[in-house]
Write a protein that holds these residues in place. Structure first.
Motif, short mmCIF file in Angstrom:
data_model
loop_
_atom_site.label_atom_id
_atom_site.label_comp_id
_atom_site.label_asym_id
_atom_site.label_seq_id
_atom_site.Cartn_x
_atom_site.Cartn_y
_atom_site.Cartn_z
N THR A 145 0.84 -1.21 0.00
CA THR A 145 0.00 0.00 0.00
C THR A 145 0.87 1.25 0.00
O THR A 145 0.59 2.24 -0.71
CB THR A 145 -0.92 0.01 1.23
OG1 THR A 145 -1.76 -1.15 1.20
CG2 THR A 145 -1.80 1.25 1.26
N GLU A 148 2.41 1.72 -3.45
CA GLU A 148 1.38 2.18 -4.41
C GLU A 148 1.04 3.65 -4.18
O GLU A 148 0.86 4.40 -5.14
CB GLU A 148 0.13 1.30 -4.27
CG GLU A 148 0.32 -0.11 -4.78
CD GLU A 148 -0.75 -1.07 -4.26
OE1 GLU A 148 -1.74 -0.59 -3.64
OE2 GLU A 148 -0.59 -2.29 -4.45
N HIS A 149 0.97 4.05 -2.91
CA HIS A 149 0.63 5.45 -2.61
C HIS A 149 1.67 6.41 -3.19
O HIS A 149 1.31 7.49 -3.68
CB HIS A 149 0.54 5.65 -1.09
CG HIS A 149 0.25 7.06 -0.70
ND1 HIS A 149 -1.04 7.58 -0.67
CD2 HIS A 149 1.08 8.10 -0.33
CE1 HIS A 149 -0.97 8.85 -0.30
NE2 HIS A 149 0.28 9.19 -0.09
N TYR A 150 2.93 6.02 -3.13
CA TYR A 150 4.00 6.87 -3.66
C TYR A 150 4.32 6.58 -5.12
O TYR A 150 5.31 7.08 -5.65
CB TYR A 150 5.25 6.73 -2.78
CG TYR A 150 5.14 7.48 -1.48
CD1 TYR A 150 5.51 8.82 -1.38
CD2 TYR A 150 4.63 6.87 -0.34
CE1 TYR A 150 5.38 9.52 -0.19
CE2 TYR A 150 4.50 7.56 0.86
CZ TYR A 150 4.87 8.89 0.92
OH TYR A 150 4.74 9.58 2.11
N HIS A 151 3.48 5.78 -5.75
CA HIS A 151 3.61 5.47 -7.19
C HIS A 151 4.99 4.91 -7.53
O HIS A 151 5.61 5.28 -8.54
CB HIS A 151 3.33 6.73 -8.04
CG HIS A 151 2.01 7.37 -7.75
ND1 HIS A 151 0.80 6.77 -8.05
CD2 HIS A 151 1.70 8.56 -7.15
CE1 HIS A 151 -0.19 7.56 -7.67
NE2 HIS A 151 0.33 8.65 -7.12
N ILE A 152 5.47 4.03 -6.67
CA ILE A 152 6.77 3.38 -6.91
C ILE A 152 6.53 2.12 -7.73
O ILE A 152 5.83 1.21 -7.27
CB ILE A 152 7.46 3.05 -5.57
CG1 ILE A 152 7.81 4.36 -4.85
CG2 ILE A 152 8.70 2.21 -5.80
CD1 ILE A 152 8.32 4.17 -3.45
N PRO A 153 7.05 2.04 -8.92
CA PRO A 153 6.78 0.89 -9.78
C PRO A 153 7.51 -0.37 -9.30
O PRO A 153 8.60 -0.29 -8.72
CB PRO A 153 7.31 1.33 -11.14
CG PRO A 153 8.37 2.35 -10.83
CD PRO A 153 7.91 3.05 -9.58
N THR A 154 6.88 -1.50 -9.53
CA THR A 154 7.49 -2.79 -9.18
C THR A 154 7.72 -3.66 -10.42
O THR A 154 8.60 -4.52 -10.40
CB THR A 154 6.59 -3.57 -8.20
OG1 THR A 154 5.28 -3.72 -8.78
CG2 THR A 154 6.46 -2.82 -6.88
N TYR A 253 14.03 6.58 -1.89
CA TYR A 253 12.96 6.61 -0.91
C TYR A 253 13.37 5.72 0.25
O TYR A 253 14.05 4.70 0.05
CB TYR A 253 11.65 6.04 -1.48
CG TYR A 253 11.01 6.84 -2.59
CD1 TYR A 253 9.99 7.75 -2.31
CD2 TYR A 253 11.38 6.65 -3.92
CE1 TYR A 253 9.37 8.47 -3.32
CE2 TYR A 253 10.77 7.36 -4.94
CZ TYR A 253 9.77 8.27 -4.64
OH TYR A 253 9.16 8.96 -5.64
#
Length: 282
Positions: A145, A148-154, A253
């Motif tokens: 979560t 996703e909130h910080y728009h970090i791609p996986t 981050y």
């Protein structure tokens, strides 16, 4: 410039949504927590969870496991809770005392009430990436979560999970695989030179080994995303498994300790509890 992954802020948003969902239910969700009252860390976490649950409109019942309890007696307690229609969620707070087999206890919890997703049924569905309703362990789900909130791609990223516990490492590995990352998992028996090599290649590093400042900034790849699941006390202060000071300026981050993953774990557990209540209400 290293950006902080603010778990407190994201948990606040999660809790606000959970409170709305609780208010919409025709009953008050109740969470049962089985724990060791002699374990200071467990006592602290159980208290925090109970207070937060009350603020969100939920009820909790804390069930202390005596020091002389055995696996069979705790399983009997779990079975009673499984059959109690007033209980929507059951949490087994690890570690339990003595020689109790926690794997047996986790899997004794009815899947519909397994709000921490530690039973074999829930974890089997997770590892299968099954298209079904199941619960995911609160800490790794909270990490996802946060990302996703910080728009970090996986997708396509190289992720390193350091730690292989059932509470964090194993489900974290599965979640990242399901999110299309290329995942390496390391643990206490991973040779130091192999761990260092993996750290230098990892785009996302997730650490939960319970060793203060285990990973230094110099170990990281420039620009890595660092998620520190560790919670240790050194000289009366909470510190993580990553040396925060040396990682700043190298990581892109990073989660602080405290204020990073911890608040997300509690928020996600209560989110899972209201989800279980909603499903049971259908």
């Amino acid at each position: 410039m290293t950006e902080i992954l603010d778990g407190k802020a994201v948990a606040k948003l999660t809790n606000e949504e959970t409170a709305k969902r609780v208010a919409a239910l025709p009953f008050t969700p109740k969470l049962a927590v089985i724990y060791d009252p002699e374990n200071g860390g467990s006592e602290l976490y159980v208290g925090m969870k109970s207070r937060k649950a009350a603020r969100l409109g939920m009820e909790t019942v804390d069930i202390a496991v005596p020091a002389d309890a055995d696996t069979a007696s705790v399983v009997a307690t779990v079975k009673q809770l499984n059959e109690d229609s007033s209980i929507q969620g059951i949490l087994v707070q690890s570690p339990l005392p003595g020689e109790i087999d926690e794997q047996v206890i986790f899997s004794a919890v009815a899947p519909a009430k397994d709000v921490d997703g530690l039973g074999a049924f829930s974890q089997g569905l997770l590892f299968a990436d099954a298209p079904a309703e199941y619960t995911v362990a609160a800490t790794p789900k909270g990490v996802m979560t946060l990302l996703e909130h910080y728009h970090i791609p996986t997708k396509g990223k190289r992720a390193l999970v350091v730690g292989r516990s059932q509470l964090f490492g194993r489900p974290m590995m599965a979640l990242m695989l399901n999110a299309d990352a290329t995942v390496t998992i390391a643990h206490r028996y991973t040779p130091a030179e192999d761990l260092k090599a993996a750290l230098k290649q990892a785009d996302i590093v997730m650490v939960g080994v319970g060793i203060p400042n285990f990973i230094k900034g110099e170990d990281l790849q420039e620009g890595a995303v660092v998620v520190d699941v560790g919670m240790n006390v050194v000289d009366g202060k909470a510190v993580g498994d990553v040396d925060f000071a040396s990682a700043q300026g190298i990581a892109s981050y990073i989660t602080p300790v405290p204020g990073g993953v911890g608040p997300m774990t509690i928020a996600t557990l209560l989110e899972n509890t209201v989800t279980a209540a909603e499903l049971q209400a259908k």
